[in-house]
Design a protein around this motif. Structure first.
Motif, short mmCIF file in Angstrom:
data_model
loop_
_atom_site.label_atom_id
_atom_site.label_comp_id
_atom_site.label_asym_id
_atom_site.label_seq_id
_atom_site.Cartn_x
_atom_site.Cartn_y
_atom_site.Cartn_z
N VAL A 156 -9.82 12.46 1.72
CA VAL A 156 -10.64 13.63 2.03
C VAL A 156 -9.76 14.86 2.29
N THR A 157 -8.64 14.64 2.99
CA THR A 157 -7.75 15.75 3.35
C THR A 157 -6.58 15.90 2.39
N LYS A 158 -6.63 15.20 1.24
CA LYS A 158 -5.64 15.35 0.16
C LYS A 158 -4.23 15.00 0.61
N ARG A 159 -4.08 13.94 1.39
CA ARG A 159 -2.75 13.49 1.84
C ARG A 159 -2.44 12.12 1.23
N SER A 160 -2.52 12.04 -0.06
CA SER A 160 -2.41 10.76 -0.74
C SER A 160 -1.03 10.12 -0.59
N THR A 161 0.00 10.92 -0.28
CA THR A 161 1.33 10.34 -0.15
C THR A 161 1.42 9.35 1.01
N PHE A 162 0.48 9.43 1.95
CA PHE A 162 0.51 8.53 3.10
C PHE A 162 -0.29 7.24 2.87
N THR A 163 -0.97 7.12 1.75
CA THR A 163 -1.81 5.95 1.55
C THR A 163 -0.99 4.68 1.33
N SER A 164 0.32 4.80 1.07
CA SER A 164 1.14 3.60 0.99
C SER A 164 1.15 2.87 2.33
N GLY A 165 1.08 3.62 3.41
CA GLY A 165 1.00 2.99 4.73
C GLY A 165 -0.30 2.23 4.92
N VAL A 166 -1.37 2.71 4.29
CA VAL A 166 -2.66 2.03 4.38
C VAL A 166 -2.56 0.62 3.79
N MET A 167 -1.78 0.48 2.71
CA MET A 167 -1.67 -0.81 2.05
C MET A 167 -1.04 -1.87 2.95
N ILE A 168 -0.20 -1.46 3.91
CA ILE A 168 0.39 -2.43 4.84
C ILE A 168 -0.68 -2.97 5.78
N GLY A 169 -1.62 -2.12 6.17
CA GLY A 169 -2.69 -2.55 7.06
C GLY A 169 -3.73 -3.41 6.39
N LEU A 170 -3.85 -3.30 5.07
CA LEU A 170 -4.81 -4.11 4.31
C LEU A 170 -4.13 -5.37 3.75
N ALA A 171 -4.91 -6.40 3.56
CA ALA A 171 -4.38 -7.65 3.01
C ALA A 171 -4.65 -7.77 1.52
N LEU A 172 -4.99 -6.68 0.86
CA LEU A 172 -5.42 -6.73 -0.53
C LEU A 172 -4.37 -7.35 -1.45
N VAL A 173 -3.14 -6.85 -1.40
CA VAL A 173 -2.11 -7.30 -2.34
C VAL A 173 -1.64 -8.72 -2.05
N PRO A 174 -1.24 -9.06 -0.81
CA PRO A 174 -0.80 -10.44 -0.58
C PRO A 174 -1.90 -11.48 -0.77
N SER A 175 -3.12 -11.16 -0.38
CA SER A 175 -4.20 -12.14 -0.55
C SER A 175 -4.49 -12.37 -2.03
N ALA A 176 -4.50 -11.29 -2.83
CA ALA A 176 -4.70 -11.46 -4.27
C ALA A 176 -3.55 -12.23 -4.90
N SER A 177 -2.33 -11.98 -4.44
CA SER A 177 -1.18 -12.73 -4.96
C SER A 177 -1.28 -14.20 -4.61
N LEU A 178 -1.73 -14.49 -3.39
CA LEU A 178 -1.84 -15.88 -2.95
C LEU A 178 -2.94 -16.63 -3.70
N VAL A 179 -3.94 -15.93 -4.19
CA VAL A 179 -4.96 -16.59 -5.02
C VAL A 179 -4.29 -17.28 -6.20
N GLY A 180 -3.45 -16.52 -6.92
CA GLY A 180 -2.76 -17.09 -8.07
C GLY A 180 -1.71 -18.11 -7.69
N MET A 181 -0.94 -17.84 -6.63
CA MET A 181 0.14 -18.75 -6.22
C MET A 181 -0.40 -20.09 -5.75
N GLU A 182 -1.50 -20.07 -5.00
CA GLU A 182 -2.08 -21.32 -4.49
C GLU A 182 -2.68 -22.15 -5.62
#
Length: 311
Positions: A240-266
């Motif tokens: 909303v405030t056009k600060r997209s450079t900080f959204t990389s920090g949001v990814m650490i708080g979310l489990a989206l990437v590791p959980s999706a990776s673990l789907v395939g690994m498991e």
């Protein structure tokens, strides 16, 4: 921060547009250059105004058929600095919200599932898989940071709330990116098994917290849900405030990437139950991002925008 808008308008409609723009509250400068646009033939109206007046400008342009055949078009930008006569608070105390179209442009830049983005998500899947397998959490976090995996989900809620069909592209890109992510993590796990390694039991590394992290990424409970909800809220407000450079920090708080990776690994490891738990955690985080961001966008629509996206 003040905004600059360059508006292309047909010569027969220029005077009516100028009359409306001249009444804008928060206007710094209004400039007209007749006949300077060569393709298509048009006049160019340049507006410099307070950011808080941006939504009023967009509603005026809507009335002049913004984005329609024969209507006006606009390019917005932010000057590096503005020094104005009069009250300096008009500049340094200005608001920072973007228009719907600017938010969509940010999301489009960071998440369109083209070849480069797909290769980036492959790299993220490999990094995450190696980090999990080798018990090196910093490598897994590196995969979370480089993955362009937050924006396409945000596009779905933005399109639905802002009245635009871009949400369909968000659905397609989300499915495409996360399928590639899970597949690349699974391929990495297969390569490890071919090298004689167990991709989900590489022994104790220098992080004693490896097991709790593994459980966090495959478990749906109140702590994980509250953390993901807070991260989703932060991500929506950054857009909303056009600060997209900080959204990389949001990814650490979310489990989206590791959980999706673990789907395939498991699945590679022959643990369908654990894969299902990881998939449930991924779906939970996706639902939280959709719900929380939609609430933020709906609030912004009611409070400020009061219009549909025209992109």
């Amino acid at each position: 921060m003040p905004r600059k808008a360059e508006i292309r308008v047909a010569p027969t409609a220029t005077d009516a547009l100028l009359d409306d723009l001249a009444r804008l509250d928060g206007l710094f400068e209004l400039r007209l250059q007749r006949g300077v646009v060569v393709v298509p033939r048009a006049d160019l109206v340049t507006v410099v105004l307070q950011n808080r007046a941006l939504q009023d400008l967009m509603r005026i342009l809507d009335r002049h058929r913004l984005g329609e055949e024969g209507g006006v078009s606009v390019v917005t930008s932010e000057p590096d600095s503005v020094v104005e006569t009069g009250d300096p608070a008009r500049v340094d105390r200005d608001s920072n919200e973007g228009s719907w179209e600017e938010m969509e442009a940010i999301i489009s830049k960071d998440s369109n599932a083209g070849p480069n983005t797909l290769l980036l998500i492959v790299a993220a899947g490999v990094l995450t898989a190696v980090g999990i397998a080798m018990n090196e959490i910093h490598i897994a976090i590196g995969g979370m940071l480089v993955a362009p995996a937050f924006m396409p989900i945000m596009r779905i809620s933005l399109g639905l709330v802002a009245g635009s069909a871009v949400w369909r592209r968000g659905v397609v890109d989300t499915l495409k990116l996360y399928l590639v992510l899970a597949a690349s993590a699974a391929a990495c796990a297969l390569a490890m098994r071919g090298a004689g390694l167990d991709p989900l039991d590489a022994g104790a590394g220098y992080y004693a917290v490896a097991k709790p992290f593994f459980q966090y990424w495959t478990t749906t409970n109140w702590s994980g849900v509250s953390t993901s909800a807070a991260a989703a809220l932060a991500g929506a407000l950054l857009i909303v405030t056009k600060r997209s450079t900080f959204t990389s920090g949001v990814m650490i708080g979310l489990a989206l990437v590791p959980s999706a990776s673990l789907v395939g690994m498991e699945l590679v490891a022959g643990n369908p139950e654990a894969s299902a738990r990881a998939a449930l955690r991924w779906l939970t985080d996706v639902a939280l991002v959709l719900a929380v961001s939609a609430a933020v966008f709906a609030w912004e629509r009611r409070r400020l925008h009061r219009r549909d996206m025209r992109m």
